[in-house]
Design a protein around this motif. Structure first.
Motif, PDB file in Angstrom:
ATOM      1  N   ILE A  25      28.518  38.039  37.941  1.00  0.00           N
ATOM      2  CA  ILE A  25      27.534  39.014  37.460  1.00  0.00           C
ATOM      3  C   ILE A  25      27.520  40.179  38.436  1.00  0.00           C
ATOM      4  CG2 ILE A  25      25.156  39.383  36.745  1.00  0.00           C
ATOM      5  CD1 ILE A  25      24.862  36.392  36.365  1.00  0.00           C
ATOM      6  N   LEU A  26      27.635  41.402  37.918  1.00  0.00           N
ATOM      7  CA  LEU A  26      27.811  42.583  38.759  1.00  0.00           C
ATOM      8  C   LEU A  26      26.563  43.449  38.871  1.00  0.00           C
ATOM      9  CD1 LEU A  26      31.387  43.576  37.539  1.00  0.00           C
ATOM     10  CD2 LEU A  26      30.767  42.331  39.610  1.00  0.00           C
ATOM     11  N   ASP A  27      25.652  43.348  37.891  1.00  0.00           N
ATOM     12  CA  ASP A  27      24.451  44.192  37.952  1.00  0.00           C
ATOM     13  C   ASP A  27      23.347  43.572  37.116  1.00  0.00           C
ATOM     14  OD1 ASP A  27      22.832  46.240  38.720  1.00  0.00           O
ATOM     15  OD2 ASP A  27      23.914  47.837  37.687  1.00  0.00           O
ATOM     16  N   ALA A  28      22.136  44.067  37.325  1.00  0.00           N
ATOM     17  CA  ALA A  28      20.975  43.579  36.585  1.00  0.00           C
ATOM     18  C   ALA A  28      19.887  44.635  36.622  1.00  0.00           C
ATOM     19  CB  ALA A  28      20.468  42.269  37.178  1.00  0.00           C
ATOM     20  N   ALA A  29      18.947  44.572  35.668  1.00  0.00           N
ATOM     21  CA  ALA A  29      17.863  45.553  35.615  1.00  0.00           C
ATOM     22  C   ALA A  29      16.677  44.971  34.859  1.00  0.00           C
ATOM     23  CB  ALA A  29      18.338  46.840  34.931  1.00  0.00           C
ATOM     24  N   TRP A  30      15.451  45.318  35.300  1.00  0.00           N
ATOM     25  CA  TRP A  30      14.215  44.928  34.618  1.00  0.00           C
ATOM     26  C   TRP A  30      13.875  45.957  33.551  1.00  0.00           C
ATOM     27  CZ3 TRP A  30      11.914  40.314  35.272  1.00  0.00           C
ATOM     28  CH2 TRP A  30      12.152  39.595  36.459  1.00  0.00           C
ATOM     29  N   ALA A  31      13.314  45.476  32.445  1.00  0.00           N
ATOM     30  CA  ALA A  31      12.867  46.361  31.371  1.00  0.00           C
ATOM     31  C   ALA A  31      11.383  46.660  31.523  1.00  0.00           C
ATOM     32  CB  ALA A  31      13.127  45.706  30.014  1.00  0.00           C
ATOM     33  N   PRO A  32      10.909  47.808  30.991  1.00  0.00           N
ATOM     34  CA  PRO A  32       9.488  48.181  31.114  1.00  0.00           C
ATOM     35  C   PRO A  32       8.639  47.536  30.019  1.00  0.00           C
ATOM     36  CG  PRO A  32      10.668  49.929  30.018  1.00  0.00           C
ATOM     37  CD  PRO A  32      11.694  48.873  30.327  1.00  0.00           C
ATOM     38  N   THR A  33       8.861  46.280  29.739  1.00  0.00           N
ATOM     39  CA  THR A  33       8.182  45.573  28.649  1.00  0.00           C
ATOM     40  C   THR A  33       6.903  44.906  29.155  1.00  0.00           C
ATOM     41  OG1 THR A  33       9.694  43.740  29.112  1.00  0.00           O
ATOM     42  CG2 THR A  33      10.233  45.162  27.259  1.00  0.00           C
ATOM     43  N   PRO A  34       5.963  44.602  28.248  1.00  0.00           N
ATOM     44  CA  PRO A  34       4.710  43.958  28.679  1.00  0.00           C
ATOM     45  C   PRO A  34       4.899  42.537  29.196  1.00  0.00           C
ATOM     46  CG  PRO A  34       4.807  44.156  26.287  1.00  0.00           C
ATOM     47  CD  PRO A  34       5.941  44.955  26.827  1.00  0.00           C
ATOM     48  N   PRO A  76       7.919  39.738  31.103  1.00  0.00           N
ATOM     49  CA  PRO A  76       9.145  39.837  31.912  1.00  0.00           C
ATOM     50  C   PRO A  76      10.409  39.792  31.050  1.00  0.00           C
ATOM     51  CG  PRO A  76       7.609  38.238  32.842  1.00  0.00           C
ATOM     52  CD  PRO A  76       7.074  38.605  31.494  1.00  0.00           C
ATOM     53  N   LEU A  77      11.285  40.807  31.247  1.00  0.00           N
ATOM     54  CA  LEU A  77      12.546  40.893  30.508  1.00  0.00           C
ATOM     55  C   LEU A  77      13.551  41.619  31.394  1.00  0.00           C
ATOM     56  CD1 LEU A  77      13.094  41.775  26.790  1.00  0.00           C
ATOM     57  CD2 LEU A  77      14.391  42.994  28.526  1.00  0.00           C
ATOM     58  N   PHE A  78      14.740  41.087  31.484  1.00  0.00           N
ATOM     59  CA  PHE A  78      15.771  41.752  32.279  1.00  0.00           C
ATOM     60  C   PHE A  78      17.139  41.607  31.623  1.00  0.00           C
ATOM     61  CE2 PHE A  78      15.445  37.450  34.084  1.00  0.00           C
ATOM     62  CZ  PHE A  78      16.772  37.043  34.146  1.00  0.00           C
ATOM     63  N   ALA A  79      18.057  42.477  32.053  1.00  0.00           N
ATOM     64  CA  ALA A  79      19.430  42.447  31.551  1.00  0.00           C
ATOM     65  C   ALA A  79      20.363  42.120  32.698  1.00  0.00           C
ATOM     66  CB  ALA A  79      19.806  43.796  30.947  1.00  0.00           C
ATOM     67  N   THR A  80      21.406  41.358  32.414  1.00  0.00           N
ATOM     68  CA  THR A  80      22.449  41.074  33.400  1.00  0.00           C
ATOM     69  C   THR A  80      23.799  41.533  32.843  1.00  0.00           C
ATOM     70  OG1 THR A  80      22.684  38.815  32.524  1.00  0.00           O
ATOM     71  CG2 THR A  80      21.237  39.121  34.440  1.00  0.00           C
ATOM     72  N   ALA A  81      24.649  42.033  33.720  1.00  0.00           N
ATOM     73  CA  ALA A  81      25.956  42.555  33.309  1.00  0.00           C
ATOM     74  C   ALA A  81      27.048  41.815  34.048  1.00  0.00           C
ATOM     75  CB  ALA A  81      26.044  44.046  33.613  1.00  0.00           C
ATOM     76  N   GLY A  82      28.090  41.396  33.333  1.00  0.00           N
ATOM     77  CA  GLY A  82      29.108  40.565  33.952  1.00  0.00           C
ATOM     78  C   GLY A  82      30.528  41.019  33.731  1.00  0.00           C
ATOM     79  N   ARG A  83      31.406  40.431  34.539  1.00  0.00           N
ATOM     80  CA  ARG A  83      32.831  40.675  34.379  1.00  0.00           C
ATOM     81  C   ARG A  83      33.360  40.036  33.107  1.00  0.00           C
ATOM     82  NH1 ARG A  83      36.347  43.208  37.087  1.00  0.00           N
ATOM     83  NH2 ARG A  83      34.976  43.635  38.824  1.00  0.00           N
ATOM     84  N   ASP A  84      32.555  39.193  32.461  1.00  0.00           N
ATOM     85  CA  ASP A  84      32.970  38.571  31.199  1.00  0.00           C
ATOM     86  C   ASP A  84      32.780  39.500  30.011  1.00  0.00           C
ATOM     87  OD1 ASP A  84      30.247  38.636  31.043  1.00  0.00           O
ATOM     88  OD2 ASP A  84      29.951  36.474  30.821  1.00  0.00           O
ATOM     89  N   LYS A  85      32.521  40.817  30.296  1.00  0.00           N
ATOM     90  CA  LYS A  85      32.397  41.864  29.270  1.00  0.00           C
ATOM     91  C   LYS A  85      31.121  41.712  28.439  1.00  0.00           C
ATOM     92  CE  LYS A  85      37.446  41.778  28.810  1.00  0.00           C
ATOM     93  NZ  LYS A  85      38.583  41.621  27.898  1.00  0.00           N
ATOM     94  N   LYS A  86      30.112  41.072  29.018  1.00  0.00           N
ATOM     95  CA  LYS A  86      28.861  40.835  28.294  1.00  0.00           C
ATOM     96  C   LYS A  86      27.678  41.440  29.047  1.00  0.00           C
ATOM     97  CE  LYS A  86      30.225  37.809  24.982  1.00  0.00           C
ATOM     98  NZ  LYS A  86      31.669  37.895  25.147  1.00  0.00           N
ATOM     99  N   VAL A  87      26.701  41.887  28.268  1.00  0.00           N
ATOM    100  CA  VAL A  87      25.367  42.196  28.784  1.00  0.00           C
ATOM    101  C   VAL A  87      24.414  41.228  28.101  1.00  0.00           C
ATOM    102  CG1 VAL A  87      23.536  43.913  28.985  1.00  0.00           C
ATOM    103  CG2 VAL A  87      25.918  44.634  29.115  1.00  0.00           C
ATOM    104  N   ASN A  88      23.722  40.411  28.894  1.00  0.00           N
ATOM    105  CA  ASN A  88      22.791  39.427  28.346  1.00  0.00           C
ATOM    106  C   ASN A  88      21.360  39.886  28.599  1.00  0.00           C
ATOM    107  OD1 ASN A  88      25.009  37.909  27.670  1.00  0.00           O
ATOM    108  ND2 ASN A  88      24.751  36.401  29.297  1.00  0.00           N
ATOM    109  N   ILE A  89      20.513  39.712  27.597  1.00  0.00           N
ATOM    110  CA  ILE A  89      19.098  40.061  27.689  1.00  0.00           C
ATOM    111  C   ILE A  89      18.290  38.771  27.822  1.00  0.00           C
ATOM    112  CG2 ILE A  89      17.164  41.262  26.602  1.00  0.00           C
ATOM    113  CD1 ILE A  89      19.521  43.090  27.319  1.00  0.00           C
ATOM    114  N   TRP A  90      17.533  38.667  28.905  1.00  0.00           N
ATOM    115  CA  TRP A  90      16.741  37.469  29.191  1.00  0.00           C
ATOM    116  C   TRP A  90      15.258  37.840  29.166  1.00  0.00           C
ATOM    117  CZ3 TRP A  90      19.899  33.169  30.103  1.00  0.00           C
ATOM    118  CH2 TRP A  90      21.238  33.457  30.396  1.00  0.00           C
ATOM    119  N   ALA A  91      14.450  37.002  28.504  1.00  0.00           N
ATOM    120  CA  ALA A  91      13.026  37.303  28.399  1.00  0.00           C
ATOM    121  C   ALA A  91      12.203  36.022  28.499  1.00  0.00           C
ATOM    122  CB  ALA A  91      12.733  38.024  27.082  1.00  0.00           C
TER     123      ALA A  91
END
Length: 815
Positions: free
Chosen positions: A671-680, A682-697
């Motif tokens: 996993i190369l990067d991640a970011a929190w969303a401004p949602t009410p 907890p929600l964040f995104a992770t970015a990987g070398r597997d060519k995917k962006v996953n949204i976790w909430a």
């Protein structure tokens, strides 16, 4: 759909004498890593780079405009390819018209180092490290085809070329070739004999490699003699005359042997080299020796369209010189010297050096000159007729290596960037009436290690991490605070309590605070025995710090450093990631690691700069990114071990975090990067070398984070960032950057089943994306705006050394 506009492009120029050219239309093109950057130095709005062309696959070494054709540009690169660019008259943007690819075995098979063009000619020449010079023909549409190949190796590799029409002829040309030997070879194309260049003469005299050649006519008469300037690593410039006629020119026939006294043990040769073209007789003779530079000379350029012949030279001695022949004696002398004229050389101090000038260029009018320095920045001087002197103007600058980290100030007033070029730079908008333009306003850190990450701390501090085991904290000095207030309208708090400026001691890595002195204070350098001698870099006058325009390169590197106020220790290897809490009370850091012992997250509190122990453990390999949630309740970490982890703050002890949850298989590759969303919730995104962006909430009432959505990309995802406010009710914007440089913006509807949609973008140009991996994305903080009326600006850092800021505006048609 999103409307997109380019707000700021910054890229440092490559260190090569042939890397830039200034066209008669006013555009200066220069190589910037594998890209070509376009700049208009005499633009009244003082904007920097306005377009970046992508097409090469390696460093761009040589750039030339086709004279008389302001819409055709030639570039040569380490990738062995030549590209012909043409300006699209409809769109106004430059496009790759033709690539002369090295896959054709007849073309260059090694790095291309130099190009030569001639006014009105339908041919051009290129020289490469394969020891060949190629002659190319251009048809009426400026489409190129190979005409001839000249082999100059194993004698030398060409580093400089010059091409010109021979006086008195219609289509016969002379080509000068020089490089990794101390000689110049002349080749002549005699149109009556055939279409090829033939070797005619060897000009000897230099004692080092020759880095630059250029022809000019002695006068505007079509029959006037040609003058060839050659610049060498032997610290001298030589002028050569190509004369049409059987008689030798007067200077060669009556050369004064006493001139040899300038060179100990050497005499100046006045041997005439004779040749013919179109039935006419020509001679090539030595004309003059120009002495004055103290180090290698990288480039010479003749001033065009002037009554008096003038020559501009750029040298590693940190100076530009303008040469002119004395009207009475004919001896060439320096009439102007620009740059850093001091005894301080490149190895003395990190901040006092420029490392020399690699290129110098005249503007088409001759009223402006620019020079390229070691730091990739351009300096500019305009000639003021009233004062009869050259005055420094506003140049442009940028990183010269991969931009590894970016961070907006907490209010979004300015942008900080760090790079593998070992500098931290501060970028902001210079406001003057209706005109606004981005500039590098300060260079807070000049380091001895490659810098890897950065984040802002409060309103006037930042922390950076490098290829060393510690972090450094910097605080804004009064000089920079005043500059930001005066030029950018950014109000600094408690300016009077700050130190005036900072400097870096000789052989030091830590910036020390210094106080400015009044202009009328007399400075004495200690007593006679030198005990009280001071470092000149520690003295600065107050007037020096008072500027009315963005600082020059010399000022940036000397007077805009920020004093270092703290070092943070604890890690055993190079710093890989850091993040600061939104309230400014905590710093989270991580280092490169191959074991559980070092793959920890260390927390430091900013009140007393002490580490909070024990460190946070969850990973087994390098942590690649750390992010605090908007309320600082959570810390998110992701790493090369394919794991993400969320640490939760203790309800009572605000500085204590404990592992809340982790997923050892968050992605199938690192996993190369991640970011929190401004949602009410907890929600964040992770970015990987597997060519995917996953949204976790973790929705209300849920115990754990679950994967709610996925974005599949075509290449590894290297950077992600959420805008810090919802665009509309339930909709968040996520920027995604790939290893290829591709950039996309996705909308995430958290109220409608976490639906992800890539937003269509109206592009600002043909090449809006970086040409290498995007290393980091950062949305500018949104201040006091209601939902649906958000002005969005995205900063993009890339391995191609470019820093970009794009503004996005949703169109009314966006549903």
């Amino acid at each position: 759909m999103l409307q997109i506009r380019t707000e700021y492009l910054a890229a440092g120029a490559n260190r090569h004498p042939s890397t830039a050219d200034w066209d008669e239309s006013g555009i200066l093109a220069f190589g910037a890593d594998r890209n070509v950057a376009l700049w208009q130095p005499q633009n009244e709005e003082s904007r920097g780079v306005f377009e970046i062309l992508s097409g090469h696959e390696d460093i761009v070494n040589a750039v030339k405009f086709i004279p008389g054709s302001s819409n055709t540009l030639l570039t040569g690169s380490v990738d062995k390819n030549l590209i012909i660019w043409k300006k699209n008259t409809k769109s106004g943007y430059w496009e790759n018209s033709q690539t002369l690819n090295h896959q054709d075995s007849n073309y260059h098979q090694s790095s291309i180092n130099c190009l030569a063009v001639a006014a009105g000619a339908n041919i051009f020449a290129s020289g490469a490290a394969d020891g060949t010079v190629k002659i190319w023909s251009l048809d009426e549409n400026n489409v190129a085809s190979l005409r001839q190949s000249i082999t100059v190796s194993p004698r030398f590799f060409p580093l400089a070329l010059a091409l010109s029409l021979l006086a008195g002829t219609t289509d016969s040309y002379v080509l000068a070739v020089a490089g990794t030997k101390d000689i110049i070879q002349l080749y002549v194309l005699d149109s009556e004999i055939g279409p090829e260049f033939n070797f005619k003469a060897t000009l000897a005299g230099h004692e080092g490699w020759i880095r630059s050649l250029e022809f000019t006519r002695e006068s505007n008469s079509p029959d006037s003699d040609l003058l060839l300037s050659s610049a060498s690593q032997d610290k001298y410039i030589r002028l050569w005359r190509i004369h049409q006629g059987k008689e030798l020119p007067a200077a060669a026939a009556s050369a004064d042997p006493s001139l040899g006294a300038f060179l100990p043990g050497k005499s100046l040769s006045n041997k005439a080299h004779r040749f013919k073209a179109q039935g006419l007789d020509f001679s090539a003779t030595f004309e003059a020796l120009l002495l004055g530079h103290e180090d290698w000379i990288y480039s010479t350029r003749w001033r065009s369209g002037n009554d008096k012949l003038q020559l501009l030279s750029a040298s590693a001695d940190n100076s530009l010189a303008i040469w002119e022949a004395d009207s009475t004696t004919g001896v060439w002398v320096t009439i102007t010297r620009l740059g850093e004229i001091s005894a301080e050389k490149g190895s003395t101090t990190a901040t006092g050096s420029t490392g020399g000038f690699w290129a110098g260029l005249w503007s088409p009018s001759g009223e402006t000159v620019v020079s390229l320095g070691r730091t990739g920045s351009w300096r500019l001087w305009n000639f003021n007729v009233e004062q009869d002197r050259w005055l420094q103007g506003i140049g442009t600058s940028g990183h010269t290596q991969s931009v590894t980290g970016i961070a907006w100030s907490k209010e979004g007033d300015y942008l900080l960037s760090t790079s593998s070029d070992q500098t931290t730079r501060l970028h902001a908008i210079w406001k003057r009436g209706e005109n606004k333009s981005w500039h590098e306003i300060a260079r807070p850190q000049i380091h001895g290690y490659d810098l890897n990450c950065i984040d802002c701390l409060g309103t006037s501090q930042f922390v950076s991490g490098a290829d060393e085991k510690l972090l450094r904290v910097f605080s804004e000095p009064k000089a920079v605070a005043n500059l930001l207030s005066k030029l950018c309208g950014i109000g600094g708090s408690h300016i009077e309590q700050k130190p005036d400026a900072a400097n870096m001691p000789v052989l030091g890595l830590s910036n020390k605070a210094i106080e400015a002195v009044d202009d009328d204070v007399e400075i004495t350098n200690g007593n006679s025995n030198g005990r009280d001698a001071f470092d000149p870099a520690s003295i600065v006058h107050k007037s020096t710090l008072d500027l009315s325009q963005p600082p020059s390169e010399e000022h940036l590197s000397r007077h805009t450093l920020w004093p270092e106020i703290e070092k943070l220790y604890g890690h055993g290897y190079e710093i890989s990631a850091l993040a600061t809490s939104h309230d400014g009370s905590l710093i989270a850091t991580a280092c490169k690691a191959s074991s559980i012992d070092h793959a920890v997250v260390r927390l430091f509190e900013t009140k007393d700069w002490l580490e909070i122990k024990p460190p946070l453990t969850a990973h087994s390999l390098t942590v690649t990114r750390l992010r605090f949630s908007a309320d600082d309740k959570y810390i998110l970490s992701v790493g090369r071990d394919r794991k993400w982890a969320v640490f939760e703050r203790d309800a009572e002890q605000k500085a204590i975090y404990k592992l809340k949850e982790s997923d050892p298989k968050g992605h199938t590759r690192m996993i190369l990067d991640a970011a929190w969303a401004p949602t009410p919730f907890p929600l964040f995104a992770t970015a990987g070398r597997d060519k995917k962006v996953n949204i976790w909430a973790k929705e209300e009432g849920a115990a754990d984070f679950t994967c709610k959505a996925k974005i599949s990309e075509t290449h590894p995802v290297t950077a992600v960032d959420f805008l810090d406010k919802m665009v509309r009710d339930g909709v968040a914007y996520l920027a995604v950057g790939l290893e290829t440089g591709f950039l996309a913006v996705h909308s995430l509807n958290v109220k409608n089943g976490f639906v992800m949609q890539m937003l269509a973008v109206r592009l600002p140009s043909i090449h809006p994306n970086p040409s290498k991996a995007i290393t980091q994305l950062a949305w500018k903080p949104v201040k006091g705006q209601t939902d649906g009326e958000v002005d969005m600006e995205l900063a993009i850092a890339s391995e191609d050394s470019s820093l970009r800021v794009y503004s996005y505006k949703p169109e009314s048609s966006v549903s």
